[in-house]
Design a protein around this motif. Sequence first.
Motif, PDB file in Angstrom:
ATOM      1  N   THR A  32      -4.712   6.772  -1.499  1.00 62.69           N
ATOM      2  CA  THR A  32      -4.032   5.785  -1.042  1.00 62.69           C
ATOM      3  C   THR A  32      -4.408   4.327  -2.326  1.00 62.69           C
ATOM      4  OG1 THR A  32      -5.052   3.652   0.072  1.00 62.69           O
ATOM      5  CG2 THR A  32      -3.345   5.413   1.280  1.00 62.69           C
ATOM      6  N   THR A  33      -3.030   3.598  -2.338  1.00 66.43           N
ATOM      7  CA  THR A  33      -2.631   2.380  -3.946  1.00 66.43           C
ATOM      8  C   THR A  33      -3.227   1.809  -3.313  1.00 66.43           C
ATOM      9  OG1 THR A  33      -0.597   3.212  -4.463  1.00 66.43           O
ATOM     10  CG2 THR A  33      -2.250   3.978  -5.466  1.00 66.43           C
ATOM     11  N   LYS A  34      -3.371   0.150  -4.009  1.00 67.29           N
ATOM     12  CA  LYS A  34      -3.082  -1.295  -3.636  1.00 67.29           C
ATOM     13  C   LYS A  34      -2.763  -1.961  -5.171  1.00 67.29           C
ATOM     14  CE  LYS A  34      -4.660  -5.185  -1.581  1.00 67.29           C
ATOM     15  NZ  LYS A  34      -5.949  -6.158  -1.079  1.00 67.29           N
ATOM     16  N   THR A  64       1.025  -1.031  -0.181  1.00 63.61           N
ATOM     17  CA  THR A  64      -0.245  -0.298   0.295  1.00 63.61           C
ATOM     18  C   THR A  64       0.923   0.827   0.311  1.00 63.61           C
ATOM     19  OG1 THR A  64      -1.918  -1.251   1.007  1.00 63.61           O
ATOM     20  CG2 THR A  64      -1.950   0.771   1.191  1.00 63.61           C
ATOM     21  N   GLN A  65       0.392   2.103  -0.704  1.00 59.69           N
ATOM     22  CA  GLN A  65       1.538   3.189  -1.081  1.00 59.69           C
ATOM     23  C   GLN A  65       0.314   4.491  -0.858  1.00 59.69           C
ATOM     24  OE1 GLN A  65       2.702   2.782  -4.989  1.00 59.69           O
ATOM     25  NE2 GLN A  65       3.487   1.215  -4.483  1.00 59.69           N
ATOM     26  N   HIS A  66       0.680   5.639  -0.511  1.00 58.16           N
ATOM     27  CA  HIS A  66       0.629   7.172  -0.111  1.00 58.16           C
ATOM     28  C   HIS A  66       0.577   7.005  -2.376  1.00 58.16           C
ATOM     29  CE1 HIS A  66       0.834   7.807   3.177  1.00 58.16           C
ATOM     30  NE2 HIS A  66       1.659   7.147   3.142  1.00 58.16           N
ATOM     31  N   ARG A  67      -1.089   8.023  -1.932  1.00 55.96           N
ATOM     32  CA  ARG A  67      -1.409   8.321  -3.489  1.00 55.96           C
ATOM     33  C   ARG A  67      -0.757   8.944  -4.288  1.00 55.96           C
ATOM     34  NH1 ARG A  67      -7.408  10.384  -5.792  1.00 55.96           N
ATOM     35  NH2 ARG A  67      -6.872  10.262  -7.366  1.00 55.96           N
TER      36      ARG A  67
END
Length: 348
Positions: free
Chosen positions: A316-318, A41-44
């Motif tokens: 956030t992105t997955k 999981t990352q910050h957008r």
Amino acid sequence: MTRRPARRTLLVAAGVLVALAGAGAGTWAVVGDTTGADTATQHRSAHATSTVTKGDLTDAKTFSGTLGYGTAVPLPATAHGTLTWLPEPGSVVHRDQPLYAVDERPVRALHGRVPLWRPLERGVSGEDVAQLNQNLAALGHDVALDDVFGPRTQRAVRAWQRTHDLPVTGVLDGDQVAFVDGDVRVDGVTGQLGAPAGGDVLSLTSTKRVVTAVPPEQDAERLAVGTSVTVRVNGVGDPMPGTVVDSRPTKTESGGAAVEVTIAFESGDRDLPAAATAQVVATGRQERGVLSVPVAALVAGPGDGFAVDVVRRDGTTKRVSVDVGFVAAGRAAVTGAVHEGDQVVVPS
């Protein structure tokens, strides 16, 4: 079962992966860090996004073409004597009209694919005679529509000769007529007034407008004879339906082997320019009702696989693994834990 493209063909230097796609092609690479592929999981980021869509995916390719009249065909002079009249380039010659004149005697056009290779007289038969009977009937003469030069054909030829102030012999030869493939347009004049008849005197095309294209050799099968295509002539408006009607070998500007194709199309009541460029769109394979993402959205997944970065509601992105199937028009069909309407990151 969907076959996954081999990821070993996608990797580029320094671990930087880039997604590329031409229209209807699948030239691949991938962007992103391959660590923590499935659940990271990352910050957008500031990357643009695109929507996962469901619909038909069609492999279409566009080829450049030219509006014209098709390939010109030479007309040899079979009459004997001196050339005394030649038509103007661009003029149209209909059935029973003069193509050229020798010793001030017009050589007239009759329709047919078989050239006049012998005198036509009573007792002979064949395809050339069948063409003659069809022409005489079209001109209003009483003949049998068969391939025999019988008494009715002989009477009709004599009547035709009287109409044109010719010696009434009942025999037709190359001093009087030439068979051409329907109404024709004079593309060029190669004979010279005052010169003896012989050799090619005119180059002729059809009167119908066509588009010609020279596809790359690897794409020639997309434009095989009989293929339905879409034609857009620049400056004319909406695309028009067309069909590939001819294909012949030619050479590229560099001397390589190529294929020139001719496309007939339905222009309706549109006014076409004398000359113009055109685009020919040929469609190939189609997959219906598939989920797809831009090819540029694909990143490296675990093993030899692929993934997409799905944007969550909180920004956030997955990274989600996907199987990649059919690729066309810059989009890739995917299956996995993605859904219609999801937003995926498209790296710049």
